[in-house]
Enzyme design. Sequence first.
Site, PDB file in Angstrom:
ATOM      1  NE  ARG A   1       4.737   2.307  11.125  1.00  0.00           N
ATOM      2  CZ  ARG A   1       4.776   2.647   9.914  1.00  0.00           C
ATOM      3  NH1 ARG A   1       4.717   1.900   8.873  1.00  0.00           N
ATOM      4  NH2 ARG A   1       4.703   3.975   9.818  1.00  0.00           N
TER       5      ARG A   1
ATOM      6  CE1 TYR B   1      -0.746  -3.346   9.215  1.00  0.00           C
ATOM      7  CE2 TYR B   1       1.193  -2.405  10.532  1.00  0.00           C
ATOM      8  CZ  TYR B   1       0.390  -2.681   9.304  1.00  0.00           C
ATOM      9  OH  TYR B   1       0.831  -1.825   8.040  1.00  0.00           O
TER      10      TYR B   1
ATOM     11  CE  LYS C   1       7.974  -0.703   8.008  1.00  0.00           C
ATOM     12  NZ  LYS C   1       8.509  -0.212   6.463  1.00  0.00           N
TER      13      LYS C   1
ATOM     14  CG  HIS D   1      11.349   3.512   5.673  1.00  0.00           C
ATOM     15  ND1 HIS D   1      10.382   4.180   5.874  1.00  0.00           N
ATOM     16  CD2 HIS D   1      10.813   2.229   5.194  1.00  0.00           C
ATOM     17  CE1 HIS D   1       9.184   3.646   5.632  1.00  0.00           C
ATOM     18  NE2 HIS D   1       9.558   2.524   5.074  1.00  0.00           N
TER      19      HIS D   1
ATOM     20  CB  SER E   1       4.552   3.609   4.925  1.00  0.00           C
ATOM     21  OG  SER E   1       5.716   2.879   5.623  1.00  0.00           O
TER      22      SER E   1
ATOM     23  CB  CYS F   1       5.338   8.296  -0.276  1.00  0.00           C
ATOM     24  SG  CYS F   1       4.500   9.126   0.998  1.00  0.00           S
TER      25      CYS F   1
ATOM     26  CG  ASP G   1       9.573  -1.370   3.757  1.00  0.00           C
ATOM     27  OD1 ASP G   1       9.449  -0.133   3.526  1.00  0.00           O
ATOM     28  OD2 ASP G   1       9.626  -2.052   4.684  1.00  0.00           O
TER      29      ASP G   1
ATOM     30  NE  ARG H   1       0.691  -1.952   5.083  1.00  0.00           N
ATOM     31  CZ  ARG H   1       1.794  -1.494   4.937  1.00  0.00           C
ATOM     32  NH1 ARG H   1       2.651  -1.718   4.422  1.00  0.00           N
ATOM     33  NH2 ARG H   1       1.931  -0.285   5.677  1.00  0.00           N
TER      34      ARG H   1
ATOM     35  N   GLY I   1       5.557   5.086 -14.335  1.00  0.00           N
ATOM     36  CA  GLY I   1       7.058   4.659 -15.443  1.00  0.00           C
ATOM     37  C   GLY I   1       7.471   5.730 -16.035  1.00  0.00           C
TER      38      GLY I   1
END
Length: 647
Positions: free
Chosen positions: A120, A264, A273, A293, A315, A317, A340, A431, A556
């Site tokens: 971005r 992109y 977005k 978000h 993003s 994380c 997302d 991605r 987990g």
Amino acid sequence: MTSSTNYVRTRATHPRSRPIGGRCAQAAASLASGCGRAAHQAALRGVAPSPQLAALTPKVRAFVEQSAALCGAARVHVCDGSEQEAAALLALLEHQGTLKRLPKYHNCWLARTDPADVARVESRTFVCSASERDVVPAARLGGRSALGNHIAPADYDAAIADRLPGCMKGRTMYVVPFAMGPLGSPLCKIGVELTDSPYVVYSMRVMTRMGSKVLEALRKDEDFVRCLHASGTRGLPGWPCDPPRTIILHRPADNEIVSYGSGYGGNSLLGKKCLALRLGSVLARREGWLAEHMLIVGITDPSGRKRYVAAAFPSACGKTNLAMMTPTLPGYKVECVGDDIAWMKFDDEGVLRAINPENGFFGVAPGTSESTNPIAMATIFRNSVFTNVAETEDGGVWWEGMGGAPSGLTDWRGQPWDAKKGTPAAHPNSRFCTPAEQCPIIDPAWQSPEGVPISAILLGGRRPAGVPLVVEARDWRHGVFLGASMRSEATAAAEHSGKVVMHDPFAMRPFFGYNFGDYLAHWLSLPRAGRKMPKVFHVNWFRKDQQGKFLWPGFGENSRVLDWILRRCDEEPCYQETPLGLVPSEGQLNTEGLNDINMKELFSTPKEFWLQEADAIEKYFTEEVGEDLPNEMWDELNRLRNNFSES
């Protein structure tokens, strides 16, 4: 091709239409005249006929004709979303060299972007309004804001006039009708994206509900968000772009998005977005809901009771890992609604309900593996497009964190990879673009028009020091403060690099469509009589010890934190108060079977650290927001500082 038509080179008029870019677009359109039918693209021959321009609603047709004239498109193809059309698009993309088939998997493809077009472009993303303060908080008026970039209407029109005229010469303009959210949902929004990129078309087919059904819905309600994307006139063969002149524009007053120069995903898939968050946040404030978000997961406990949780992380994380968690606690089950974005609205019963407006996953590949996210690995290796990952000799893909690197790798730039050079084989922001319905744990209600009921909202980011594993907000106002004061290490999803800790309120820093102070006021306004407010928590899976090792195993094992959160949603007295908020009381976080967890350090809140944190938050609020910050946030900051000063 029988499914395409040359645009009619006359200026269309309609009482509810407005040309992209205002007067400059009208002037460009008026220069073109004549009509005809061009040769059809060979790769799309045989596609079933799509609706001709005459079959579009007047408002959509006017948008298409004006934009095609402005951009100089040679042809127009109205997308129907069919399997046949998708196959033809893939054939075209392969022929152009944009995509390469990955024979190791079923219907999977590899894209390599221009090295200058990999993330971005937040510094070149703008929101247009007549008043700068609609977008930028008071403290940054006339300067550069970290919470939004304003562009004046005249500059908006000038940027378009400088880039768009003739930018699609010789290319097909694709008309992509798409829906964000299930058609028929009270929160569903319809957009029409015009693009010259078949890569974008195919990706939008994965990421949104796209095609003929959306066109039918437009016949009942002509309102839609106008999205125009142009790839640009430079870049590598097979990947047109124009990085030096890339710009992403939003004009909320007209429900309009314009993107130029980047292929992109976050810059070109305008439903993601741009609509779902930047424009969506404006629509949400206007209409009384939330566009956030956030991932959405359903969690079933050992008794069979199911609750839903929304979580906001920046993003890269751990959002996808949480959305597709395999719980280690016996009897727990996690199901994914979305990874997302969440659109949330209170229903007539006062319950906050959420939908996932997307139809696919656009996830960060590096770090995804059988050990970290087996559900994602079971989801992505069919019907997917991988972008900027490494390629294996047997026609598969590889990225850092996936396991040992096989020999003979080709890196994301298309060059033989040499591990000794120390450069990554896959770009850190590489991605996968995958249909959500393929997820083995997709929630049965993920397509529910009314949405799922939210019991808790989680906030968090990467904080290696000082921030405990989990803390519960004392009340809604405190929860809003936890969101407003979020900080996290920067990730590769944006232009930033390194491990600098950045302020990222509500994980929305790059995505606010309006003044951040007004955004906080909107959140603070939500509690009303009869509404069942979700509990708010802050989590941090990433705290490290003095040797730099993670204190918590994560993945987990995070189900243990969710277990405590759900018990708190049931008002179990399993907490203790701290200067930060409520944390698990001793023995109330289930760590059975875990070894060597330093709970004392994991939940420690060093006084000096938090006094410095309070100073950093105050500095941020003062320098970035100023008088637009709601007084409630100053009160919460003072409470935080006083709590630690007196501890």
